[in-house]
Design a protein around this motif. Structure first.
Motif, PDB file in Angstrom:
ATOM      1  N   ARG A  40      45.928   9.333  21.160  1.00 25.10           N
ATOM      2  CA  ARG A  40      45.326  10.653  21.353  1.00 25.10           C
ATOM      3  C   ARG A  40      43.852  10.532  21.716  1.00 25.10           C
ATOM      4  O   ARG A  40      43.337  11.279  22.552  1.00 25.10           O
ATOM      5  CB  ARG A  40      45.489  11.474  20.068  1.00 25.10           C
ATOM      6  CG  ARG A  40      44.766  12.813  20.063  1.00 25.10           C
ATOM      7  CD  ARG A  40      45.362  13.787  21.044  1.00 25.10           C
ATOM      8  NE  ARG A  40      46.683  14.243  20.631  1.00 25.10           N
ATOM      9  CZ  ARG A  40      47.408  15.114  21.325  1.00 25.10           C
ATOM     10  NH1 ARG A  40      46.949  15.606  22.473  1.00 25.10           N
ATOM     11  NH2 ARG A  40      48.602  15.478  20.894  1.00 25.10           N
ATOM     12  N   ASP A  89      43.121  12.440  25.538  1.00 21.44           N
ATOM     13  CA  ASP A  89      42.407  13.706  25.717  1.00 21.44           C
ATOM     14  C   ASP A  89      41.389  13.589  26.846  1.00 21.44           C
ATOM     15  O   ASP A  89      40.627  12.632  26.931  1.00 21.44           O
ATOM     16  CB  ASP A  89      41.688  14.093  24.422  1.00 21.44           C
ATOM     17  CG  ASP A  89      42.663  14.568  23.353  1.00 21.44           C
ATOM     18  OD1 ASP A  89      43.819  14.875  23.698  1.00 21.44           O
ATOM     19  OD2 ASP A  89      42.279  14.605  22.175  1.00 21.44           O
ATOM     20  N   GLY A  90      41.416  14.554  27.715  1.00 23.40           N
ATOM     21  CA  GLY A  90      40.494  14.575  28.840  1.00 23.40           C
ATOM     22  C   GLY A  90      41.031  13.932  30.095  1.00 23.40           C
ATOM     23  O   GLY A  90      40.408  14.023  31.152  1.00 23.40           O
ATOM     24  N   THR A 132      47.229  15.253  30.322  1.00 27.98           N
ATOM     25  CA  THR A 132      47.388  16.405  29.431  1.00 27.98           C
ATOM     26  C   THR A 132      47.753  17.672  30.191  1.00 27.98           C
ATOM     27  O   THR A 132      48.216  18.645  29.596  1.00 27.98           O
ATOM     28  CB  THR A 132      46.102  16.639  28.625  1.00 27.98           C
ATOM     29  OG1 THR A 132      45.010  16.817  29.525  1.00 27.98           O
ATOM     30  CG2 THR A 132      45.817  15.454  27.714  1.00 27.98           C
TER      31      THR A 132
END
Length: 363
Positions: free
Chosen positions: A241, A245-246, A250
């Motif tokens: 994670r 993220d980013g 996602t």
């Protein structure tokens, strides 16, 4: 006979569950469970104890996260006084995590026999921290309980053989078979809108895969291309994670991101998948027994029986190879492979039989 069982991470919990069930059935054995706390939150730890009916730990060392050196050192420091106080006849460790090696090392330095469950597995890749933990734990263990024939041969080549090496089967499969009916009652497919759709499952957690930006980028590229064929459910490990993220992954509508799942939900998801993509060793074993096509995102495996007899294909880390392996698996009907030797749900019983039969020598 006093037996301490040590667990520290999510994969350990599926291995200690049938051992604790079996030890509880033996009136001549007094079990004691230590949780090192290497994995500690609700989804990575407590939920597994609840779902798998593992008794609450007698001691939680609360080690938590950290580097390999700090985790190993903290387990050594915190477990030693417990061993001195309780004076077990055997310390049983499972798998290949830092808690495994640290607990074994603390025990053997106190003159306490160590039993290693899942002994002898080798990837022959010493850049893997798990490989170092496996080799060192095996070298200092009194009992070596092996899950597949390759483990017996590996230990023999390393000069370890004889009565201390016993092929017993696979405790993870004990748990899988014992919980199969309950897992079928999980609502996870309906919750994810996948009750009537083919889908794949992805797991990624190894530092070499997720912490190297180039490797991780290539893996996500392959997953994006396979996602054009069917949706991919991705329960995201906390380590993963942090790097996911980013990224554009996602926003990929064909990639269904979830929090880490409990055992029953995950087994339901795995059992009904059309394809599994993973860098996990245990999932290679579970998909073999479940008859689900598995593409392993690594260059090697310490579980060669899953390739020889199961549905597992080593695809490596190159995106084109991963995509080709995944598409090939989707095009072929599933083969009905035979279950590996002694993967019959009785491994824990065999292990405890050996310990109790040998108790006169241990004591």
């Amino acid at each position: 006979m006093k037996v301490i069982v040590v667990a520290g991470t999510r994969p350990n919990f599926m291995k200690v569950a049938p051992l604790m069930w079996e030890l509880a059935r033996r009136p001549a054995v007094e079990p004691f469970l230590i949780h090192t706390g290497q994995h500690y939150d609700q989804r990575m730890s407590r939920l597994f104890f609840e779902e798998l009916n593992i008794p609450s730990p007698d001691v939680d060392l609360g080690v938590g996260s950290g580097t390999h050196a700090s985790q190993t050192a903290e387990v050594l420091k915190r477990i030693e006084p417990v061993l001195v106080d309780w004076k077990p006849d055997v310390v049983m460790v499972v798998g290949d995590v830092n808690s495994t090696l640290a607990a074994a090392l603390a025990a053997v330095k106190l003159g306490i026999p160590v039993a290693h469950v899942e002994a002898g597995l080798r990837s022959f890749d010493r850049t893997m921290p798990e490989e170092i933990n496996r080799i060192l734990t095996d070298a200092i263990s009194r009992f070596l309980f092996v899950s597949e024939r390759s483990g017996v041969e590996n230990l023999r080549r390393e000069g370890i053989s004889g009565e201390q090496v016993v092929l017993v089967g696979n405790v993870m499969i004990d748990t899988l078979l014992a919980c199969r009916r309950r897992s079928e009652g999980s609502p996870i497919l309906a919750d994810l809108g996948l009750s009537s759709r083919p889908y794949a499952v992805l797991t990624l957690h190894r530092p070499a895969n997720v912490e190297n930006p180039n490797v991780f980028r290539g893996l996500m590229e392959a997953i994006e291309r396979l996602g054009q064929a069917l949706p991919i459910v991705f329960p995201v490990h906390p380590r993963t994670r942090a790097v996911l993220d980013g990224t554009r992954a996602t926003s990929n509508h064909n990639l269904i991101l979830t929090e880490p799942l409990g055992y029953l939900d995950f087994m339901k998801l795995l059992a009904n998948a059309r394809l599994v993509l993973t860098d996990s060793g245990g999932i290679q074993e579970e998909t073999t027994v479940l008859g689900v096509a598995c593409v392993t995102l690594r260059e090697n495996t310490e579980r060669p029986v899953t390739v020889e007899q199961g549905t597992n294909v080593l695809a490596g880390l190159e995106p084109k190879r991963i995509v080709a392996a995944g598409l090939d698996a989707l095009e072929r009907p599933l083969r009905q492979e035979r279950i590996p030797e002694l993967w019959d749900g009785q491994a824990a019983g065999r292990i405890v039989d050996v310990l109790t039969a040998d108790s006169a020598h241990v004591l």
